[in-house]
Design an enzyme around this catalytic site. Structure first.
Site, PDB file in Angstrom:
ATOM      1  N   GLY A  13     -16.885  -2.325 -20.184  1.00  0.00           N
ATOM      2  CA  GLY A  13     -16.818  -3.026 -18.899  1.00  0.00           C
ATOM      3  C   GLY A  13     -18.114  -2.798 -18.138  1.00  0.00           C
ATOM      4  O   GLY A  13     -19.130  -2.377 -18.716  1.00  0.00           O
ATOM      5  N   ALA A  15     -19.089  -0.518 -16.099  1.00  0.00           N
ATOM      6  CA  ALA A  15     -19.631   0.850 -16.087  1.00  0.00           C
ATOM      7  C   ALA A  15     -20.277   1.176 -17.430  1.00  0.00           C
ATOM      8  O   ALA A  15     -21.430   1.629 -17.483  1.00  0.00           O
ATOM      9  CB  ALA A  15     -18.522   1.850 -15.757  1.00  0.00           C
ATOM     10  N   GLU A 112     -13.671  -9.845   2.665  1.00  0.00           N
ATOM     11  CA  GLU A 112     -12.375  -9.385   2.156  1.00  0.00           C
ATOM     12  C   GLU A 112     -11.764  -8.379   3.129  1.00  0.00           C
ATOM     13  O   GLU A 112     -12.465  -7.873   4.027  1.00  0.00           O
ATOM     14  CB  GLU A 112     -12.538  -8.767   0.759  1.00  0.00           C
ATOM     15  N   HIS A 260      -2.191  -4.565  -5.752  1.00  0.00           N
ATOM     16  CA  HIS A 260      -2.827  -5.719  -5.109  1.00  0.00           C
ATOM     17  C   HIS A 260      -1.713  -6.556  -4.490  1.00  0.00           C
ATOM     18  O   HIS A 260      -0.694  -6.805  -5.133  1.00  0.00           O
ATOM     19  CB  HIS A 260      -3.608  -6.538  -6.141  1.00  0.00           C
ATOM     20  N   ARG A 306      -5.638  -3.491   1.846  1.00  0.00           N
ATOM     21  CA  ARG A 306      -4.574  -4.004   0.978  1.00  0.00           C
ATOM     22  C   ARG A 306      -3.367  -3.097   0.848  1.00  0.00           C
ATOM     23  O   ARG A 306      -2.283  -3.576   0.499  1.00  0.00           O
ATOM     24  CB  ARG A 306      -5.131  -4.406  -0.386  1.00  0.00           C
ATOM     25  N   HIS A 367      -2.746  -2.561  -9.633  1.00  0.00           N
ATOM     26  CA  HIS A 367      -4.064  -3.179  -9.729  1.00  0.00           C
ATOM     27  C   HIS A 367      -5.169  -2.184 -10.050  1.00  0.00           C
ATOM     28  O   HIS A 367      -6.004  -2.444 -10.923  1.00  0.00           O
ATOM     29  CB  HIS A 367      -4.355  -3.856  -8.385  1.00  0.00           C
ATOM     30  N   ARG A 402      -8.692   2.378  -2.198  1.00  0.00           N
ATOM     31  CA  ARG A 402      -9.997   1.745  -2.427  1.00  0.00           C
ATOM     32  C   ARG A 402     -10.176   0.517  -1.535  1.00  0.00           C
ATOM     33  O   ARG A 402      -9.286  -0.331  -1.415  1.00  0.00           O
ATOM     34  CB  ARG A 402     -10.109   1.308  -3.890  1.00  0.00           C
ATOM     35  N   LEU A 408     -16.436  -2.495  -8.647  1.00  0.00           N
ATOM     36  CA  LEU A 408     -17.567  -2.970  -9.453  1.00  0.00           C
ATOM     37  C   LEU A 408     -18.817  -2.222  -8.984  1.00  0.00           C
ATOM     38  O   LEU A 408     -19.651  -1.803  -9.786  1.00  0.00           O
ATOM     39  CB  LEU A 408     -17.741  -4.481  -9.290  1.00  0.00           C
TER      40      LEU A 408
END
Ligand code: FAD
Ligand code: SIN
Length: 561
Positions: A13, A15, A112, A260, A306, A367, A402, A408
């Site tokens: 991914g 990372a 967001e 999420h 969230r 999530h 988070r 990301l």
């Protein structure tokens, strides 16, 4: 015969690939990855990367928003590092070929929940796909990087050192490629006295390779599959955390699993996220009768962090008995919606929902894993020779919750930092020869003739977690979950030692460990904070403003401040 390399990266991914590209300037890299090289949580990321680019934004504001979301548990020094190094890492990604949306020559920034400014660098609503594409294209052209696709790391290879801690020397890896399947090689018991497996159908070969490395880097991502409903793809089974924990590494904050708020609710849709960026552009959460409800839960309404939004939806679904709530963006012009959210628009249309004219039925789903393997500021774990980056870690960035689009960012920042630090050490590490290590031993294990047991235990584990360790918890529910998980683990252990390993079985063993860690950490935290809400301790306690840590053989405890 062992396969040797300078850097063994487990996971492809954001990372793992960021690390691989930077490390390849200093040595040989092998990237082992479970399925095809692009399959990862990264690939499905929609919203984008949080980074300060806007003239009216600042590092201080990004730091403040992250700390606020993290509910007291973020490590401020890590937050500072990520906020300040983020823009440079994004520029590097662009230089590597990633094409993000631009307005008048400037990167276009989305908004967001929990962010006080426009800060989200994106490629429409398919940012992760673009990041994977760009990084994989660069990796393909790099002669120092080799991929082993359809290879699943099973366990870390640990060596005892006289008078010092055990050291990680690499990993045992299950090879599921066609090459491994034809012709099926014989199992390789070390002890020739041991009887050969009784039954081994040709379609189920069993090839376990030994990889030795100067540095082993876990970049295995999250563990959404531990829950029945998740936004994550099938590869997200917490393998890195489980392997590190078995090897004796310290793990922290596993109780903070992020749900999420808005996953598409449709009987045929599997794990489809409806990005928070929709709410960033004005989408409103409504009850099935059309009533907007977020104002009753938080002054920031639909743009609250969230955890608050997910709890509000959970509350409203329980209160009204509804199976879902609605996310409504129909008041924005259809052309705007189609242009900004082409993936979500197309995917929902496939299920008969035109989001330009109809609200979208949504539910919360597991999530993001905020906890993980603890690391220092360079991705070093508590085990010498073992490094960890990305979602499988607990660096201190996310704390108890988070902030959207900070993951990301974390993968980019820590992938880079780990590679930069290892670059200074690799020459010295090369001075020692690779150690002799035993090959994987199958003992008396035979091929499974009852895969249904594995499938059944998978299902039971995920349902247990969903029913008892979800958005709102209680001591009684956690105890119930712990009992069931312990029973399932006993069965899995027995099955594991009797049978040749398959990916399904390995993943089941790993999600069971993740479930144990989540329940253990949640049971140790006698308060509600961030993503951990329990009806038995509804208040947040200043005294408990500290990480929950756990190690094999040591029960989870809250580390003294
Ligand atoms: P991943 O990208 O998950 O990669 C893990 C890799 O490890 C995979 O290649 C996997 O196959 C491999 N692997 C796992 N176990 C093994 C094993 N045993 N052996 C070999 N290989 C193994 N974050 C944001 O910041 N912004 C967003 O907009 C955003 N949107 C998201 C949308 C969705 C639907 C999801 C699921 C997540 C989203 N996230 C977002 C979170 C973010 O995508 C992830 O946290 C991040 O991509 C993790 O990157 P990673 O490199 O750590 O792990
Ligand atoms: C989203 O697009 O809503 C996901 C963003 C994230 O997980 O950071």
């Amino acid at each position: 015969m062992a396969i040797t390399t300078d850097f063994l990266v487990i996971g492809s991914g954001v990372a793992g690939l960021t690390f691989a590209l930077a490390a390849a300037e200093h040595g040989e890299v092998i990237v082992v990855t479970k399925r095809s090289r692009d399959e990862s949580n990264t690939k499905y990321a929609q919203g984008g990367i949080a980074a300060v680019f806007a003239p009216d934004d600042s590092f201080e504001a990004h730091v403040a928003d992250t700390l606020e979301a993290g509910a007291g548990l973020c490590h401020e020094v890590v937050v500072e590092i990520c906020a300040r190094e983020g823009p440079e890492r994004v520029r590097e990604l662009i230089a590597r070929g990633a094409q993000f949306d631009h307005d008048n020559g400037q990167v276009s920034l989305g908004r967001e929940g929990g962010h006080s400014a426009r800060r989200i660098v994106h490629a429409a609503d398919a940012t992760g796909m673009e990041i994977e594409r760009a990084l994989l294209e660069q990796a393909r052209q790099n002669p120092n990087i080799r991929f082993a696709e359809h290879h699943t790391a099973i366990d870390l290879i640990m060596l005892s050192r006289f008078g010092g801690p055990d050291v990680c020397a690499g990993a045992y890896v299950l090879d599921e490629t066609d090459a491994a399947q034809s012709p099926p090689p014989p199992p390789r018991p070390r002890d020739s006295e041991r009887p050969a497996p009784r039954h081994r159908p040709a379609s189920k070969p069993h090839v376990v390779e030994t990889y030795l490395a100067r540095a082993t880097v876990l970049a295995t991502g999250g563990a959404g599959k531990v829950y029945l409903y998740t936004t994550n793809p099938d590869v997200a089974t917490g393998d890195g955390v489980a392997m590190a924990y078995r090897a004796g590494a310290e793990v922290a904050n596993m109780e903070f699993y992020q749900f999420h708020p808005t996953c598409l609710f449709h009987p045929e849709a599997k794990s489809f996220l409806v990005s928070e960026a929709l709410r960033g552009e004005g989408a409103i959460l409504r009850l099935p009768d059309g009533t907007a409800f977020m104002a009753n839960h938080d002054p920031r309404k639909d743009l609250a962090p969230r955890d608050i939004v997910a709890r509000a939806i959970d509350f409203e679904m329980k209160r009204t008995g509804s199976d879902y709530v609605l996310l409504d963006i129909t008041h924005r012009p259809a052309s705007f919606v189609r242009e900004h959210f082409p993936t979500i628009h197309a995917q929902c249309l496939r299920y008969g929902i035109d989001i330009t004219t109809q609200p979208i039925p949504v539910v919360p789903a597991a999530h993001y894993m905020c906890g993980g393997i603890t690391t220092d500021l360079y991705g070093r774990t508590t085990i010498p020779g073992l490094w960890a980056i990305g979602e499988c870690t607990c660096t201190g960035l996310h704390g108890a919750n988070r902030l959207a689009s900070n993951s990301l960012l974390e993968g980019l920042v820590f992938g880079h930092r780990a590679a930069a630090r290892l670059a200074t050490q690799i020459a010295e590490l090369r001075q020692s020869p690779f150690p002799p290590v035993p090959e994987w031993q199958v003992g008396n294990a035979v091929a499974s003739d009852e895969e249904v047991v594995v499938a059944h235990n998978w299902d039971e584990m995920r349902r247990t977690m969903w029913n008892y360790v979800g958005i709102v918890r209680s001591d009684a529910r956690l105890r119930r979950a712990a009992r069931r998980i312990s029973l399932l683990q006993e069965e899995i252990r027995e099955y594991y030692w009797k049978h040749l390993v398959t990916r399904d079985l390995l993943e089941l063993r790993n999600i069971a460990t993740i479930a144990e860690l989540i329940v253990g950490c949640a049971s140790a935290r006698h308060e509600s904070r961030g993503l951990h809400t329990t009806i038995d301790y509804p208040e947040t306690s200043e005294r408990l403003c500290t990480d929950t840590v756990v190690k094999r053989g040591v029960l989870p405890y809250l580390r003294g401040r």
